[in-house]
Design a protein around this motif. Structure first.
Motif, PDB file in Angstrom:
ATOM      1  N   MET A  52      10.965  26.581  40.059  1.00 26.53           N
ATOM      2  CA  MET A  52      10.705  25.945  41.336  1.00 26.53           C
ATOM      3  C   MET A  52      10.510  26.991  42.440  1.00 26.53           C
ATOM      4  O   MET A  52       9.645  26.827  43.289  1.00 26.53           O
ATOM      5  CB  MET A  52      11.872  25.001  41.645  1.00 26.53           C
ATOM      6  N   LYS A  53      11.367  28.043  42.396  1.00 27.73           N
ATOM      7  CA  LYS A  53      11.234  29.104  43.397  1.00 27.73           C
ATOM      8  C   LYS A  53       9.869  29.777  43.301  1.00 27.73           C
ATOM      9  O   LYS A  53       9.279  30.127  44.314  1.00 27.73           O
ATOM     10  CB  LYS A  53      12.328  30.161  43.199  1.00 27.73           C
ATOM     11  N   THR A  54       9.377  29.944  42.113  1.00 25.65           N
ATOM     12  CA  THR A  54       8.091  30.611  41.907  1.00 25.65           C
ATOM     13  C   THR A  54       6.962  29.814  42.545  1.00 25.65           C
ATOM     14  O   THR A  54       6.075  30.388  43.180  1.00 25.65           O
ATOM     15  CB  THR A  54       7.810  30.768  40.391  1.00 25.65           C
ATOM     16  N   ILE A  55       7.010  28.515  42.416  1.00 30.18           N
ATOM     17  CA  ILE A  55       5.970  27.671  43.013  1.00 30.18           C
ATOM     18  C   ILE A  55       6.023  27.754  44.531  1.00 30.18           C
ATOM     19  O   ILE A  55       4.994  27.846  45.200  1.00 30.18           O
ATOM     20  CB  ILE A  55       6.122  26.210  42.526  1.00 30.18           C
ATOM     21  N   VAL A  56       7.194  27.774  45.122  1.00 27.89           N
ATOM     22  CA  VAL A  56       7.341  27.870  46.578  1.00 27.89           C
ATOM     23  C   VAL A  56       6.826  29.221  47.069  1.00 27.89           C
ATOM     24  O   VAL A  56       6.091  29.307  48.059  1.00 27.89           O
ATOM     25  CB  VAL A  56       8.820  27.644  46.991  1.00 27.89           C
ATOM     26  N   TYR A  57       7.208  30.306  46.398  1.00 30.89           N
ATOM     27  CA  TYR A  57       6.737  31.641  46.784  1.00 30.89           C
ATOM     28  C   TYR A  57       5.220  31.741  46.656  1.00 30.89           C
ATOM     29  O   TYR A  57       4.533  32.269  47.533  1.00 30.89           O
ATOM     30  CB  TYR A  57       7.398  32.725  45.938  1.00 30.89           C
TER      31      TYR A  57
END
Length: 123
Positions: A1-6
């Motif tokens: 999920m963090k990767t998609i936000v970044y």
């Protein structure tokens, strides 16, 4: 999920920095433009030849009307009535839009030769 936000944040930043509301003032080379008083003397003429002098850093164009072009094509030596030749010379300058390109800069001279009424009346 963090990767998609970044990833979304980085893409968003690219779009923000890619947008610019500044106009590109260097898109047109206004410095090389002819003065308004000389525009009518060159209008309707075609380019006959161009010249680049790398030692003097100048660019020049020879313009002529159809009568002058026809005489030059037939290797005629005498100017006839109605012929017009214009030689325009500019300083060279680096093109701000293309790396390594050289374009006409400040206007140096405009030379006009016209045959008014035969070979003895050349202005």
């Amino acid at each position: 999920m963090k990767t998609i936000v970044y990833f979304t944040g980085i893409i968003g930043l690219f779009f923000l920095f890619a947008c610019s509301d500044k106009e590109n003032q260097t898109a047109l080379n206004n410095e090389a433009s002819l003065p308004d008083a000389l525009l009518n003397k060159v209008s309707g003429l075609k380019v006959i030849n161009s010249s680049i002098n790398t030692k003097k850093h100048t660019t020049a164009l020879l313009y002529g009307n159809p009568k002058a072009i026809q005489r030059i094509k037939t290797n005629g030596l005498q100017m006839q009535k109605g012929e017009k030749l214009v030689w325009i010379t500019w300083h060279q300058k680096s093109d701000p839009n293309w790396i390594g390109a050289i374009i006409p800069g400040k206007l140096i001279s405009v030379e006009i030769v016209e045959a008014v009424s035969g070979k003895e009346n050349i202005n």
